[in-house]
Design a protein around this motif. Structure first.
Motif, PDB file in Angstrom:
ATOM      1  N   ILE A 251       0.817  -1.209   0.000  1.00 12.39           N
ATOM      2  CA  ILE A 251       0.000   0.000   0.000  1.00 12.39           C
ATOM      3  C   ILE A 251       0.859   1.270   0.000  1.00 12.39           C
ATOM      4  O   ILE A 251       0.360   2.374   0.150  1.00 12.39           O
ATOM      5  CB  ILE A 251      -0.984   0.020   1.196  1.00 12.39           C
ATOM      6  CG1 ILE A 251      -0.233  -0.170   2.519  1.00 12.39           C
ATOM      7  CG2 ILE A 251      -2.056  -1.056   1.033  1.00 12.39           C
ATOM      8  CD1 ILE A 251      -1.083   0.085   3.767  1.00 12.39           C
TER       9      ILE A 251
ATOM     10  N   CYS B  14       2.989   2.421   2.229  1.00  9.32           N
ATOM     11  CA  CYS B  14       2.996   3.182   3.486  1.00  9.32           C
ATOM     12  C   CYS B  14       4.403   3.608   3.894  1.00  9.32           C
ATOM     13  O   CYS B  14       4.574   4.547   4.668  1.00  9.32           O
ATOM     14  CB  CYS B  14       2.349   2.376   4.606  1.00  9.32           C
ATOM     15  SG  CYS B  14       3.299   0.936   5.132  1.00  9.32           S
ATOM     16  N   GLY B  15       5.415   2.887   3.413  1.00  8.36           N
ATOM     17  CA  GLY B  15       6.792   3.269   3.718  1.00  8.36           C
ATOM     18  C   GLY B  15       7.313   2.776   5.055  1.00  8.36           C
ATOM     19  O   GLY B  15       8.454   3.065   5.434  1.00  8.36           O
ATOM     20  N   LEU B  16       6.482   2.019   5.801  1.00  3.36           N
ATOM     21  CA  LEU B  16       6.946   1.531   7.111  1.00  3.36           C
ATOM     22  C   LEU B  16       8.171   0.628   6.996  1.00  3.36           C
ATOM     23  O   LEU B  16       9.058   0.645   7.847  1.00  3.36           O
ATOM     24  CB  LEU B  16       5.816   0.772   7.816  1.00  3.36           C
ATOM     25  CG  LEU B  16       4.881   1.627   8.676  1.00  3.36           C
ATOM     26  CD1 LEU B  16       3.584   0.887   8.968  1.00  3.36           C
ATOM     27  CD2 LEU B  16       5.553   2.040   9.979  1.00  3.36           C
TER      28      LEU B  16
ATOM     29  N   GLU C 128       1.206  -7.670   4.914  1.00  6.29           N
ATOM     30  CA  GLU C 128       1.944  -8.919   4.648  1.00  6.29           C
ATOM     31  C   GLU C 128       2.470  -8.966   3.211  1.00  6.29           C
ATOM     32  O   GLU C 128       2.642 -10.044   2.642  1.00  6.29           O
ATOM     33  CB  GLU C 128       1.096 -10.181   4.915  1.00  6.29           C
ATOM     34  CG  GLU C 128       0.199 -10.148   6.155  1.00  6.29           C
ATOM     35  CD  GLU C 128       0.964 -10.111   7.463  1.00  6.29           C
ATOM     36  OE1 GLU C 128       2.129 -10.539   7.479  1.00  6.29           O
ATOM     37  OE2 GLU C 128       0.410  -9.615   8.465  1.00  6.29           O
TER      38      GLU C 128
ATOM     39  N   VAL D 152       9.339  -7.556   7.307  1.00  6.72           N
ATOM     40  CA  VAL D 152       8.243  -8.522   7.328  1.00  6.72           C
ATOM     41  C   VAL D 152       7.367  -8.275   8.556  1.00  6.72           C
ATOM     42  O   VAL D 152       6.140  -8.333   8.494  1.00  6.72           O
ATOM     43  CB  VAL D 152       8.793  -9.965   7.339  1.00  6.72           C
ATOM     44  CG1 VAL D 152       7.679 -10.982   7.515  1.00  6.72           C
ATOM     45  CG2 VAL D 152       9.589 -10.236   6.068  1.00  6.72           C
ATOM     46  N   LYS D 153       8.038  -7.974   9.683  1.00  9.59           N
ATOM     47  CA  LYS D 153       7.282  -7.813  10.919  1.00  9.59           C
ATOM     48  C   LYS D 153       6.414  -6.564  10.930  1.00  9.59           C
ATOM     49  O   LYS D 153       5.351  -6.555  11.517  1.00  9.59           O
ATOM     50  CB  LYS D 153       8.246  -7.759  12.105  1.00  9.59           C
ATOM     51  CG  LYS D 153       8.786  -9.134  12.418  1.00  9.59           C
ATOM     52  CD  LYS D 153       9.776  -9.072  13.532  1.00  9.59           C
ATOM     53  CE  LYS D 153      10.363 -10.436  13.750  1.00  9.59           C
ATOM     54  NZ  LYS D 153      11.673 -10.362  14.340  1.00  9.59           N
ATOM     55  N   VAL D 154       6.880  -5.505  10.277  1.00 10.50           N
ATOM     56  CA  VAL D 154       6.137  -4.251  10.365  1.00 10.50           C
ATOM     57  C   VAL D 154       5.096  -4.133   9.252  1.00 10.50           C
ATOM     58  O   VAL D 154       4.118  -3.398   9.398  1.00 10.50           O
ATOM     59  CB  VAL D 154       7.094  -3.033  10.346  1.00 10.50           C
ATOM     60  CG1 VAL D 154       7.591  -2.746   8.936  1.00 10.50           C
ATOM     61  CG2 VAL D 154       6.446  -1.810  10.966  1.00 10.50           C
ATOM     62  N   CYS D 155       5.260  -4.853   8.164  1.00 11.84           N
ATOM     63  CA  CYS D 155       4.399  -4.656   6.989  1.00 11.84           C
ATOM     64  C   CYS D 155       2.926  -4.876   7.333  1.00 11.84           C
ATOM     65  O   CYS D 155       2.533  -5.949   7.765  1.00 11.84           O
ATOM     66  CB  CYS D 155       4.814  -5.608   5.866  1.00 11.84           C
ATOM     67  SG  CYS D 155       3.790  -5.372   4.399  1.00 11.84           S
ATOM     68  N   PRO D 156       2.091  -3.839   7.133  1.00 14.05           N
ATOM     69  CA  PRO D 156       0.688  -3.939   7.538  1.00 14.05           C
ATOM     70  C   PRO D 156      -0.108  -4.926   6.698  1.00 14.05           C
ATOM     71  O   PRO D 156      -1.135  -5.416   7.143  1.00 14.05           O
ATOM     72  CB  PRO D 156       0.142  -2.529   7.316  1.00 14.05           C
ATOM     73  CG  PRO D 156       1.287  -1.666   7.005  1.00 14.05           C
ATOM     74  CD  PRO D 156       2.424  -2.523   6.572  1.00 14.05           C
TER      75      PRO D 156
ATOM     76  N   ASP E 187      12.827  -7.228   9.960  1.00 14.97           N
ATOM     77  CA  ASP E 187      12.015  -6.124  10.485  1.00 14.97           C
ATOM     78  C   ASP E 187      10.946  -5.685   9.473  1.00 14.97           C
ATOM     79  O   ASP E 187       9.842  -5.301   9.863  1.00 14.97           O
ATOM     80  CB  ASP E 187      12.907  -4.924  10.843  1.00 14.97           C
ATOM     81  CG  ASP E 187      13.642  -5.131  12.160  1.00 14.97           C
ATOM     82  OD1 ASP E 187      13.386  -6.168  12.811  1.00 14.97           O
ATOM     83  OD2 ASP E 187      14.462  -4.272  12.536  1.00 14.97           O
TER      84      ASP E 187
END
Lengths: 320, 74
Positions: free
Chosen positions: A174, A176-178, A216, A210-214, A208
């Motif tokens: 999406i 988001c850039g996270l 998946e 993979v863990k933060v991606c809203p 990191d």
């Protein structure tokens, strides 16, 4: 010798793997306990406390390799200490030229950074390889769950570090850039349309993103251990170097067994010498080749000798 | 949409404050959090995702970040 001279009866089988370490005082020993990965069920901890209360002189010591050490134990109490600890399923560790109890971080079960089950790996190695005589010197194994490497795995003879290889499914992104914000290593940047660009050369496999991606959109394409060999600390420290990436968790034990077999052959006749010093002399190629023949999917193309850390004191000399 | 300003609050207090703020939001409701650059923007979104909330987006504004999320199941 007079006939009424009393001798102490001790079951020498208990001493086979080591773990009983002579102290300064007469008759006194440290009894090192076997605590793979540093995790202790509370009931076992209570049993240790009970035994320590009876046979120590008021203190135990927490070793740097996650063990509880019963200190100031009289050697005449060895059998009783072993028997009473055994009631609580607690065993004695090893010392000397043997495979030591592996250390590990908390791993993935509760540590949010953990990528692999280091506790499970530590238990497996402990079960299969504990106390194996190396014929040469001590042999230490450690498991870190992620590249933070709290257990300092690369300073062990074989060090494992949890790793994942991330892969982006752009359809789910999406923008988001996270992920780019979360990446500590500059492996993800954003293009003009705010889409992530992956720069694999910078990736340290921490996961990191993979863990933060809203959504998946980032997935773990590969998961396993980054493996380094040849580390040690002590008077002449070495940092181990890279031999395998994404080694499947279930291959940790056979991998170590193969490293041990190489060590055993190459160090023949050299006496007390660590594998890192052998690699320094021999070069890493023959070990790399041997491992590649068994673990072709994971072993790296090439590696470098263990990295010498200068302590600025003394002169390193390796037994020939 | 409710805005929770977590700027100037360090880890882990910012995450705990975010959790407390989310207690007052209905499941499915949206909230935005203002986060400092550095550790807070690296850690807080990931921790909130791990708690079951849905991250909707991250926007950079002069020197700080706005994280939008939808509250997950209790």
């Amino acid at each position: 010798m007079s006939e009424d001279k009393k001798t102490t009866a001790i079951d020498l089988k208990n001493l086979k793997a080591g773990g009983f370490i002579k102290e300064r005082g007469k008759d006194l020993f440290t009894v090192r306990l076997r605590v793979p990965g540093g995790r202790l069920p509370v009931e076992r901890l209570k049993k240790i406390a009970e035994v320590a209360g009876k046979y120590c002189q008021g203190n135990v010591h927490l070793s740097v390799r996650q063990s509880v050490e019963l200190i100031n134990v009289n050697f005449k109490d060895f059998d009783a200490v072993v028997a009473e600890l055994g009631e609580g399923d607690q065993r004695v560790a090893s010392c000397g030229a043997r495979v030591r109890v592996p250390t590990a971080c908390g791993g993935c079960e509760y540590n949010p950074n953990g990528l692999v089950d280091t506790q499970k790996s530590a238990l497996e190695v402990d079960e299969k390889l504990f106390g194996t005589p190396t014929g040469h010197h001590k042999f230490k194994v450690s498991f870190a769950g992620c590249p933070f490497d709290c257990p300092k795995s690369a300073t062990n003879d074989v060090g494992f570090q949890g790793a994942i290889w991330p892969e982006l499914n752009m359809d789910d992104c999406i923008g988001c850039g996270l992920c780019a914000k979360s990446c500590s290593d500059g492996a993800i940047t954003l293009d003009d349309n705010k889409r992530p660009v992956f720069n694999p050369d910078h990736c340290t496999y921490c996961g990191d993103c993979v863990k933060v991606c809203p959504t998946e959109a980032w997935q773990a394409a590969k998961r396993g251990y980054t493996v380094r060999i040849g580390g040690k600390w002590g008077r002449y420290p070495l940092v181990g170097t890279l031999y395998a990436t994404f080694l499947p968790e279930e291959q940790a034990v056979p991998f170590i067994a193969e490293v041990l077999a190489w060590y055993n052959e190459k160090a023949e006749g050299r006496g007390r010498v660590r594998i890192g010093d052998i690699i320094l002399q021999e070069g890493p190629e023959s070990l790399l080749e041997r491992l590649r023949s068994k673990f072709p999917e994971s072993v790296v193309e090439a590696t470098i000798p263990p990295q010498v850390i200068s302590t600025q004191i003394g002169t390193r000399s390796i037994p020939q | 949409m409710k805005t929770i300003d977590l700027r100037g609050v360090s880890c882990p207090t910012n995450f705990v404050k975010a959790k407390l703020a989310l207690e007052l939001v209905e499941t499915g409701g949206q909230v935005e959090f203002l986060l400092d650059d550095g550790e807070p923007v690296k850690n807080v979104p990931r921790s909130l995702k791990a708690e079951g909330h849905k991250l909707l987006g991250l926007k950079e504004t002069e020197g700080y970040y706005t994280l939008t999320l939808e509250k997950g199941e209790e």
